[in-house]
Write an enzyme that holds these catalytic residues in place. Structure first.
Site, PDB file in Angstrom:
ATOM      1  N   ALA A  66       0.600  -0.787  -0.031  1.00 21.47           N
ATOM      2  CA  ALA A  66      -0.250   0.400  -0.151  1.00 21.47           C
ATOM      3  C   ALA A  66       1.294   1.358   0.502  1.00 21.47           C
ATOM      4  O   ALA A  66       2.097   1.408   0.187  1.00 21.47           O
ATOM      5  CB  ALA A  66      -0.943  -0.045   1.516  1.00 21.47           C
ATOM      6  N   GLY A 109       0.864  -4.853   0.956  1.00 21.54           N
ATOM      7  CA  GLY A 109      -0.511  -4.844   0.454  1.00 21.54           C
ATOM      8  C   GLY A 109      -0.581  -5.650  -1.376  1.00 21.54           C
ATOM      9  O   GLY A 109      -0.962  -6.453  -1.714  1.00 21.54           O
ATOM     10  N   GLU A 112      -0.364  -9.440  -0.941  1.00 20.00           N
ATOM     11  CA  GLU A 112      -1.759  -9.635  -0.397  1.00 20.00           C
ATOM     12  C   GLU A 112      -2.973  -9.978  -1.975  1.00 20.00           C
ATOM     13  O   GLU A 112      -3.511 -10.217  -1.385  1.00 20.00           O
ATOM     14  CB  GLU A 112      -2.144  -8.535   1.001  1.00 20.00           C
ATOM     15  CG  GLU A 112      -1.544  -8.604   2.501  1.00 20.00           C
ATOM     16  CD  GLU A 112      -2.076  -7.657   3.185  1.00 20.00           C
ATOM     17  OE1 GLU A 112      -1.050  -6.565   2.569  1.00 20.00           O
ATOM     18  OE2 GLU A 112      -2.548  -7.818   4.043  1.00 20.00           O
ATOM     19  N   GLU A 132       5.091  -5.165   7.021  1.00 25.75           N
ATOM     20  CA  GLU A 132       4.266  -3.834   7.923  1.00 25.75           C
ATOM     21  C   GLU A 132       5.048  -3.538   9.095  1.00 25.75           C
ATOM     22  O   GLU A 132       4.863  -2.606   9.723  1.00 25.75           O
ATOM     23  CB  GLU A 132       2.852  -4.259   7.895  1.00 25.75           C
ATOM     24  CG  GLU A 132       1.941  -4.029   6.351  1.00 25.75           C
ATOM     25  CD  GLU A 132       2.275  -5.558   5.431  1.00 25.75           C
ATOM     26  OE1 GLU A 132       2.816  -6.436   6.102  1.00 25.75           O
ATOM     27  OE2 GLU A 132       0.996  -5.354   4.576  1.00 25.75           O
TER      28      GLU A 132
HETATM   29  N1  CAA Z   1       4.624   3.436  -0.748  1.00 22.79           N
HETATM   30  C1  CAA Z   1       5.160   4.306  -1.512  1.00 22.79           C
HETATM   31  N2  CAA Z   1       5.907   4.954  -2.248  1.00 22.79           N
HETATM   32  C2  CAA Z   1       7.004   3.470  -1.917  1.00 22.79           C
HETATM   33  C3  CAA Z   1       6.610   2.509  -1.615  1.00 22.79           C
HETATM   34  C4  CAA Z   1       5.422   2.174  -1.028  1.00 22.79           C
HETATM   35  N3  CAA Z   1       4.705   1.096  -0.130  1.00 22.79           N
HETATM   36  N4  CAA Z   1       7.434   1.283  -1.800  1.00 22.79           N
HETATM   37  C5  CAA Z   1       8.137   2.096  -2.463  1.00 22.79           C
HETATM   38  N5  CAA Z   1       8.365   2.983  -2.922  1.00 22.79           N
HETATM   39  C6  CAA Z   1       8.837   4.367  -3.207  1.00 22.79           C
HETATM   40  C7  CAA Z   1       9.862   4.877  -2.901  1.00 22.79           C
HETATM   41  O1  CAA Z   1       9.532   5.557  -1.514  1.00 22.79           O
HETATM   42  C8  CAA Z   1      10.924   5.283  -3.775  1.00 22.79           C
HETATM   43  O2  CAA Z   1      10.237   6.143  -4.489  1.00 22.79           O
HETATM   44  P1  CAA Z   1      11.726   7.486  -4.406  1.00 22.79           P
HETATM   45  O3  CAA Z   1      11.901   7.231  -5.423  1.00 22.79           O
HETATM   46  O4  CAA Z   1      10.247   8.668  -4.867  1.00 22.79           O
HETATM   47  O5  CAA Z   1      12.429   8.121  -2.976  1.00 22.79           O
HETATM   48  C9  CAA Z   1      10.556   4.273  -5.208  1.00 22.79           C
HETATM   49  O6  CAA Z   1       9.341   3.812  -4.653  1.00 22.79           O
HETATM   50  C10 CAA Z   1      11.411   3.272  -5.409  1.00 22.79           C
HETATM   51  O7  CAA Z   1      12.251   2.664  -3.608  1.00 22.79           O
HETATM   52  P2  CAA Z   1      13.288   2.215  -3.467  1.00 22.79           P
HETATM   53  O8  CAA Z   1      13.874   3.858  -3.891  1.00 22.79           O
HETATM   54  O9  CAA Z   1      12.725   2.493  -1.984  1.00 22.79           O
HETATM   55  O10 CAA Z   1      13.817   1.061  -4.141  1.00 22.79           O
HETATM   56  P3  CAA Z   1      14.747   0.260  -3.159  1.00 22.79           P
HETATM   57  O11 CAA Z   1      14.982  -0.639  -4.172  1.00 22.79           O
HETATM   58  O12 CAA Z   1      15.614   0.732  -2.668  1.00 22.79           O
HETATM   59  O13 CAA Z   1      13.525  -0.745  -1.893  1.00 22.79           O
HETATM   60  C11 CAA Z   1      11.859  -1.757  -1.435  1.00 22.79           C
HETATM   61  C12 CAA Z   1      13.072  -1.388  -2.868  1.00 22.79           C
HETATM   62  C13 CAA Z   1      12.991  -2.148  -1.086  1.00 22.79           C
HETATM   63  C14 CAA Z   1      10.678  -2.848  -1.840  1.00 22.79           C
HETATM   64  C15 CAA Z   1      11.549  -0.779  -0.829  1.00 22.79           C
HETATM   65  O14 CAA Z   1      11.171   0.180  -1.901  1.00 22.79           O
HETATM   66  C16 CAA Z   1      10.899  -1.040   0.353  1.00 22.79           C
HETATM   67  O15 CAA Z   1      10.907  -1.168   1.657  1.00 22.79           O
HETATM   68  N6  CAA Z   1       9.558  -0.536   0.277  1.00 22.79           N
HETATM   69  C17 CAA Z   1       8.468  -0.240   1.424  1.00 22.79           C
HETATM   70  C18 CAA Z   1       7.592  -1.847   1.536  1.00 22.79           C
HETATM   71  C19 CAA Z   1       6.360  -1.875   2.614  1.00 22.79           C
HETATM   72  O16 CAA Z   1       7.036  -1.578   3.550  1.00 22.79           O
HETATM   73  N7  CAA Z   1       5.548  -2.494   2.014  1.00 22.79           N
HETATM   74  C20 CAA Z   1       4.645  -2.705   2.799  1.00 22.79           C
HETATM   75  C21 CAA Z   1       3.703  -0.986   2.579  1.00 22.79           C
HETATM   76  S1  CAA Z   1       1.847  -0.785   3.985  1.00 22.79           S
HETATM   77  C22 CAA Z   1       1.136  -2.391   3.332  1.00 22.79           C
HETATM   78  O17 CAA Z   1       0.998  -2.812   2.029  1.00 22.79           O
HETATM   79  C23 CAA Z   1      -0.059  -2.382   4.113  1.00 22.79           C
HETATM   80  C24 CAA Z   1      -1.376  -2.983   3.519  1.00 22.79           C
HETATM   81  O18 CAA Z   1      -0.797  -4.462   4.104  1.00 22.79           O
HETATM   82  C25 CAA Z   1      -2.340  -3.055   3.211  1.00 22.79           C
END
Ligand code: CAA
Length: 258
Positions: A66, A109, A112, A132
């Protein structure tokens, strides 16, 4: 075909395709993407000319979860009332089989969403996780319920409590995905699987999906009773006659969804 901002859609050979397309955010699921995804998925589902749906992302990410930035400042009532992510429950009620073709990250998400699909085919680059806990929250699109059912309590608990990601091979070993294929073959394999499903009687496919869903939700005795009725009901269709006659006559069946 309608132009969308965050997805790309296509229909070929009775298969509907939805490609998540927010490359700048690794296909993070924001309200716009989810609204478009659910709208198209439900439209495909209502179209009996479409016998299977494939959902995929990019080489780098199926979906990284998400959209964290969109929900960071929201509160309980925002989220409980549907927040930025209303309507995705409609996705879970679809009758058409859905295949998730996953390459790269399927996190939060994104994992999921893949688990809401009937079949997950993974590229060897796929990484699944429920991170998360690192954000001070828990899975919110069904992960705490579907992951233990898919891979068992111990591994699901480790993933949800530590945020550890698993690779494609571990996901296959654990039963989360049906198959791992080389990344270059992912879409082709998903297409073949979807076209195979779409070539069957839609009546039988819907009944099979209903029965498989019952297996996830019902005690065994009720599930078996459900299956007995659904199996007998198939004998009220022309497609059952056609399928069994074609077998006896050593030819391909021609199903009419009747
Ligand atoms: N939401 C918003 N933006 C996201 C995102 C997310 N879940 N995942 C990645 N992005 C964005 C980053 O912010 C980045 O944007 P900017 O260039 O503007 O900074 C871009 O995508 C590229 O990401 P990274 O630079 O972080 O890429 P990376 O290769 O270094 O890392 C990754 C990749 C490990 C997937 C890392 O992006 C990450 O940890 N993402 C978040 C994963 C996460 O926590 N997901 C769970 C979300 S909560 C949820 O999903 C709740 C639910 O159950 C409904």
């Amino acid at each position: 075909m309608t132009e969308y901002t965050s997805i790309v859609t296509d229909v070929q050979n009775r298969v509907g395709y939805i490609t998540l397309n927010r490359p700048e955010a690794l296909n993070a699921l924001n309200s716009e993407l989810l609204t478009e995804l659910v709208e198209v998925a439900l439209r495909f589902d209502a179209d009996t000319e479409i016998g299977a749906i494939v959902i995929t992302g990019s080489e780098r990410a199926f979906a990284a979860g998400a959209d964290i930035k969109q929900m960071a400042e929201l509160g309980f009532s925002d989220m409980y009332l549907g927040g930025p992510f209303p309507g995705w429950q409609g996705f879970e009620r679809m009758r058409t089989p859905v295949i998730a073709a996953v390459a790269g990250f399927a996190l939060g998400g994104g994992c999921e969403l893949a688990m809401m699909c009937d079949i997950i085919i993974a590229a060897d680059t796929a990484k699944f996780g429920q991170p998360e806990i690192n954000l001070g929250v828990i899975p919110g699109f069904g992960g705490s319920q579907r992951l233990p059912r898919a891979i068992g309590k111990a591994k699901a608990a480790e993933m949800v409590l530590t945020g550890r990601m698993i690779g494609a091979e571990e996901a296959e070993r654990s039963g989360l995905v049906s198959r791992v294929v080389p990344a270059a073959d992912l879409l082709d394999e998903a297409r073949k699987t979807a076209e195979t499903i779409a070539s069957k009687s839609l009546l039988a496919v819907y009944a099979a999906k209903d029965a498989l869903q019952a297996a996830q939700e019902m005690p065994l005795s009720e599930g078996l009773r459900f299956e007995r009725h659904a199996f007998a009901a198939a004998f009220a269709t022309e497609d059952q006659k056609e399928g069994m006659r074609a077998f006896a006559e050593k030819r391909e069946p021609h199903f009419k969804n009747r």
